[in-house]
Design a protein around this motif. Sequence first.
Motif, PDB file in Angstrom:
ATOM      1  N   THR A   7      51.805  26.942 -48.402  1.00 16.55           N
ATOM      2  CA  THR A   7      51.863  27.625 -49.688  1.00 16.55           C
ATOM      3  C   THR A   7      50.947  28.843 -49.694  1.00 16.55           C
ATOM      4  OG1 THR A   7      52.357  25.532 -50.813  1.00 16.55           O
ATOM      5  CG2 THR A   7      51.571  27.355 -52.183  1.00 16.55           C
ATOM      6  N   ALA A   8      49.766  28.681 -49.142  1.00 21.32           N
ATOM      7  CA  ALA A   8      48.819  29.788 -49.063  1.00 21.32           C
ATOM      8  C   ALA A   8      49.384  30.915 -48.212  1.00 21.32           C
ATOM      9  CB  ALA A   8      47.483  29.311 -48.512  1.00 21.32           C
ATOM     10  N   VAL A  22      50.251  38.326 -51.650  1.00 23.37           N
ATOM     11  CA  VAL A  22      49.619  38.821 -52.867  1.00 23.37           C
ATOM     12  C   VAL A  22      48.326  39.538 -52.522  1.00 23.37           C
ATOM     13  CG1 VAL A  22      48.491  38.117 -55.015  1.00 23.37           C
ATOM     14  CG2 VAL A  22      50.709  37.169 -54.415  1.00 23.37           C
ATOM     15  N   MET A  23      47.548  38.999 -51.641  1.00 23.72           N
ATOM     16  CA  MET A  23      46.284  39.628 -51.255  1.00 23.72           C
ATOM     17  C   MET A  23      46.518  40.969 -50.550  1.00 23.72           C
ATOM     18  SD  MET A  23      43.998  37.746 -52.489  1.00 23.72           S
ATOM     19  CE  MET A  23      42.524  38.345 -51.722  1.00 23.72           C
ATOM     20  N   VAL A  81      52.528  32.459 -50.257  1.00 17.93           N
ATOM     21  CA  VAL A  81      52.284  33.084 -51.548  1.00 17.93           C
ATOM     22  C   VAL A  81      51.001  33.917 -51.575  1.00 17.93           C
ATOM     23  CG1 VAL A  81      51.877  32.639 -53.999  1.00 17.93           C
ATOM     24  CG2 VAL A  81      53.554  31.277 -52.764  1.00 17.93           C
ATOM     25  N   VAL A  82      49.913  33.354 -51.189  1.00 18.03           N
ATOM     26  CA  VAL A  82      48.616  33.989 -51.378  1.00 18.03           C
ATOM     27  C   VAL A  82      48.416  35.181 -50.442  1.00 18.03           C
ATOM     28  CG1 VAL A  82      46.130  33.619 -51.312  1.00 18.03           C
ATOM     29  CG2 VAL A  82      47.610  31.849 -52.253  1.00 18.03           C
ATOM     30  N   VAL A  83      48.777  35.073 -49.197  1.00 14.97           N
ATOM     31  CA  VAL A  83      48.554  36.161 -48.241  1.00 14.97           C
ATOM     32  C   VAL A  83      49.305  37.437 -48.659  1.00 14.97           C
ATOM     33  CG1 VAL A  83      48.870  36.902 -45.855  1.00 14.97           C
ATOM     34  CG2 VAL A  83      47.937  34.631 -46.341  1.00 14.97           C
ATOM     35  N   MET A 100      49.608  22.720 -48.542  1.00 12.01           N
ATOM     36  CA  MET A 100      48.698  23.700 -49.110  1.00 12.01           C
ATOM     37  C   MET A 100      48.545  24.913 -48.202  1.00 12.01           C
ATOM     38  SD  MET A 100      45.827  21.280 -50.856  1.00 12.01           S
ATOM     39  CE  MET A 100      44.772  22.608 -51.303  1.00 12.01           C
ATOM     40  N   ILE A 109      47.657  43.526 -53.476  1.00  7.38           N
ATOM     41  CA  ILE A 109      46.967  43.455 -54.768  1.00  7.38           C
ATOM     42  C   ILE A 109      46.699  44.845 -55.344  1.00  7.38           C
ATOM     43  CG2 ILE A 109      44.607  43.364 -53.886  1.00  7.38           C
ATOM     44  CD1 ILE A 109      45.895  41.204 -56.749  1.00  7.38           C
TER      45      ILE A 109
END
Length: 163
Positions: A14-15, A22-23, A18-20, A11, A26
């Motif tokens: 993945t964060a 995107v943030m 992917v998430v960093v 997790m 954004i």
Amino acid sequence: MKKMFHVLVTMVLTAVIVVVPVMLHIGEIMGNGQADVVSGASMKLPEKPSGEYIVIVNRSLHEDSLEDWKTFFTGKDLPVIFDDISCIVSQADSGGMQMAQRYQAQLPENQMKLRTEDLTLLVSKAESGYIDAAVFSKEIAQAMKLSTEKCSEKSVVIEVKTG
């Protein structure tokens, strides 16, 4: 316990993957009011210099689009021209250079190539028909005794008055 550790590491990775990103991006994804790659170009045209100018366009190089170029250089309705042009301006003619830069800015990028040349050589080339296009201020043309009659044998001479 090993399974919980494995799930937690997966997790977190993945964060990070992917998430960093995107943030961080954004604003670009959602549109933040700035121009994007497909936005139309909007640039401020250089100020139109006032005065009288002579534009010379070679007939043989622009047989199909000569009327469109005449319309363009006289400042009437801007036609869509599917032809490139190479314009020469004298190094000593600041008014002619400003007018040529204005013409260049009105066309799509790279449709008009603009270069400078020695005044005496440019006048000789224009009178002999060895140019694609040239822009002269009327004062420079008169000072150099540019013969528009000689130019009109192989080229079209367009007189432009502005301002």
